[in-house]
Scaffold this motif. Structure first.
Motif, short mmCIF file in Angstrom:
data_model
loop_
_atom_site.label_atom_id
_atom_site.label_comp_id
_atom_site.label_asym_id
_atom_site.label_seq_id
_atom_site.Cartn_x
_atom_site.Cartn_y
_atom_site.Cartn_z
N VAL A 65 0.84 -1.19 0.00
CA VAL A 65 0.00 0.00 0.00
C VAL A 65 0.88 1.24 0.00
N ARG A 66 0.61 2.13 -0.94
CA ARG A 66 1.31 3.41 -0.93
C ARG A 66 0.61 4.35 0.06
N SER A 67 1.35 4.73 1.10
CA SER A 67 0.81 5.59 2.14
C SER A 67 1.19 7.05 1.87
N PRO A 68 0.23 7.91 1.56
CA PRO A 68 0.56 9.33 1.41
C PRO A 68 1.10 9.94 2.69
N ALA A 69 0.60 9.50 3.84
CA ALA A 69 1.04 10.08 5.11
C ALA A 69 2.51 9.85 5.35
N MET A 70 2.98 8.63 5.03
CA MET A 70 4.39 8.31 5.25
C MET A 70 5.23 8.43 3.99
N GLY A 81 6.80 -3.95 9.44
CA GLY A 81 7.61 -2.76 9.69
C GLY A 81 7.13 -2.01 10.92
N GLY A 82 7.68 -0.82 11.10
CA GLY A 82 7.32 -0.01 12.26
C GLY A 82 8.31 -0.14 13.40
N PHE A 83 9.57 -0.35 13.09
CA PHE A 83 10.62 -0.52 14.09
C PHE A 83 10.57 0.60 15.13
N ALA A 84 10.36 0.24 16.40
CA ALA A 84 10.34 1.18 17.52
C ALA A 84 9.44 2.39 17.28
N SER A 85 8.36 2.19 16.55
CA SER A 85 7.50 3.30 16.14
C SER A 85 6.37 3.60 17.11
N TYR A 86 5.99 2.62 17.92
CA TYR A 86 4.79 2.67 18.74
C TYR A 86 3.54 2.91 17.88
N TYR A 87 3.67 2.59 16.61
CA TYR A 87 2.55 2.66 15.66
C TYR A 87 1.74 3.93 15.83
N THR A 88 2.46 5.05 15.94
CA THR A 88 1.81 6.33 16.18
C THR A 88 2.28 7.34 15.15
N LYS A 123 4.10 7.89 10.45
CA LYS A 123 2.71 8.33 10.58
C LYS A 123 1.82 7.09 10.62
N TRP A 124 2.12 6.22 11.57
CA TRP A 124 1.45 4.94 11.63
C TRP A 124 -0.02 5.04 12.04
N GLU A 125 -0.34 5.96 12.93
CA GLU A 125 -1.76 6.07 13.32
C GLU A 125 -2.62 6.44 12.12
N THR A 126 -2.16 7.40 11.35
CA THR A 126 -2.91 7.77 10.15
C THR A 126 -3.03 6.60 9.20
N LEU A 132 -2.87 3.30 9.87
CA LEU A 132 -3.66 2.18 10.40
C LEU A 132 -5.13 2.53 10.61
N THR A 133 -5.43 3.80 10.89
CA THR A 133 -6.81 4.15 11.21
C THR A 133 -7.54 4.89 10.10
N ARG A 134 -6.81 5.49 9.16
CA ARG A 134 -7.45 6.27 8.10
C ARG A 134 -7.19 5.68 6.71
N GLU A 135 -5.95 5.34 6.44
CA GLU A 135 -5.61 4.93 5.08
C GLU A 135 -5.89 3.45 4.81
N LEU A 136 -5.58 2.59 5.76
CA LEU A 136 -5.68 1.15 5.53
C LEU A 136 -7.09 0.58 5.64
N PRO A 137 -7.90 0.93 6.65
CA PRO A 137 -9.22 0.29 6.77
C PRO A 137 -10.10 0.38 5.53
N PRO A 138 -10.17 1.51 4.81
CA PRO A 138 -11.00 1.51 3.59
C PRO A 138 -10.52 0.52 2.54
N ILE A 139 -9.22 0.25 2.52
CA ILE A 139 -8.69 -0.73 1.57
C ILE A 139 -9.06 -2.14 2.00
N ILE A 140 -8.89 -2.44 3.29
CA ILE A 140 -9.26 -3.77 3.78
C ILE A 140 -10.75 -4.02 3.56
N ASP A 141 -11.58 -3.03 3.86
CA ASP A 141 -13.03 -3.21 3.72
C ASP A 141 -13.48 -3.17 2.26
#
Length: 316
Positions: A45-50, A107-114, A127-130, A132-141
């Motif tokens: 997944v290409r993440s614009p946030a990261m 991935g997410g080495f020492a990131s606290y997924y935040t 920018k893991w929170e963005t 996991l909570t904004r970018e990825l769920p619409p793709i999974i669903d």
């Protein structure tokens, strides 16, 4: 009059398009899908946030149909090519035949997924929170059968992160699990700071000055009421050698010498977190193991033990 009306409609449409187009342009997108097996798929997944491509592996039923999703997070040292959940536990075999997407970020080495306040010279733009909570769920669903019903869990760092993400995005999850995790940011702050610094990162790049407003904004203990009504599972051992230390494994000495003291600290922290939740009247299941270190064999046990509660909460 008709021409004027058409002109107004065109202008409004242009304005709407101008506002909407950046959202479309900035949406995350799938750039590659690799079927690893009939029940395991790697999605890139290409993440614009990261501003990078993030791999996510999904454990899923072999057939079609919609299903809930369980986002399962890794620890401080996540897998590089796959989640440690699939190379250190029986997670792939365990979820066979279960009607659920198990979503495993890689991935997410020492990131606290935040979402970090600033890019870190060691880690880059987290920018893991963005994601996991904004970018990825619409793709999974939208593309992989998710039905919009979600749970989130993880071990150690990932367990802390699961509770933080759920407290900050309570609308997204029905259940939360933390294995050997203490989601009280104030109590676990010294360990969080040390864990990032020891791996070359600057903890102040994550949530700003230590013990400042940014850290309080990421403390589930302060907003535990947001977790009310969810299925909550938290487990910990005491740090004393247990049954899995009788197994001859290459990491046995590390589990005892390092994993023992770490788990003992987690145990003390979890006891305090339980008192906080009880004081606020927030129900949760605390699974205290009388023995056990900070190691994967116990997290596999916790995965099995917690699933009836987590699966039931999301209808899996």
């Amino acid at each position: 009059m008709r021409r004027v009306l058409l002109l107004v409609v065109a202008m409004v449409a242009g304005l709407v398009g101008a506002v909407a187009s950046p959202q479309v342009a900035n949406a995350a997108e799938v750039v590659n899908v690799v079927g690893l097996s009939p029940t395991r798929t790697a999605v890139f997944v290409r993440s614009p946030a990261m501003n990078q491509v993030v791999q996510v592996q999904i454990l899923h039923p072999a057939g079609g149909g919609s299903r809930p999703s369980y986002y399962l997070l890794d620890g401080l040292h996540p897998g590089v090519n796959e989640s440690t959940w699939t190379n250190a536990t029986d997670a792939e075999r365990f979820f066979l035949g279960k009607n659920v997407n198990v979503v495993l970020p890689v991935g997410g080495f020492a990131s606290y997924y935040t979402d970090w306040d600033r890019p870190d010279p060691r880690f880059g733009n987290y920018k893991w929170e963005t994601f996991l909570t904004r970018e990825l769920p619409p793709i999974i669903d939208g593309q992989f059968g998710g039905n919009g019903v979600n749970a989130i869990g993880g071990l150690s760092m990932g367990g802390n992160s699961a509770f933080i993400l759920a407290a900050r995005n309570p609308w997204l999850y029905r259940a939360v699990a933390g294995f050997s995790a203490c989601p009280d940011t104030a109590m676990s702050m010294p360990a969080i700071v040390a864990s990032i610094a020891m791996r070359g990162g600057d903890p102040t790049n994550m949530w700003g000055p230590i013990n400042g407003a940014g850290w309080r904004d990421h403390d589930p203990a302060l907003v535990a009421d947001r977790l009310r009504g969810k299925a909550l599972y938290i487990s910990t051992g005491t740090g004393l050698p247990g049954p899995h230390e009788l197994e001859l494994k290459p990491q046995l000495a590390e589990n005892i010498l390092t994993g023992g003291p770490v788990e003992a600290m987690v145990f003390a922290c979890v006891v305090g977190f339980e008192q906080r939740l009880r004081g606020m009247g927030v129900p949760a299941h605390f699974a205290y193991r009388p023995l056990g270190t900070h190691s994967w064999s116990y997290w596999q046990d916790d995965l099995h033990d917690s699933w009836p509660m987590i699966g039931s909460a999301i209808g899996a």
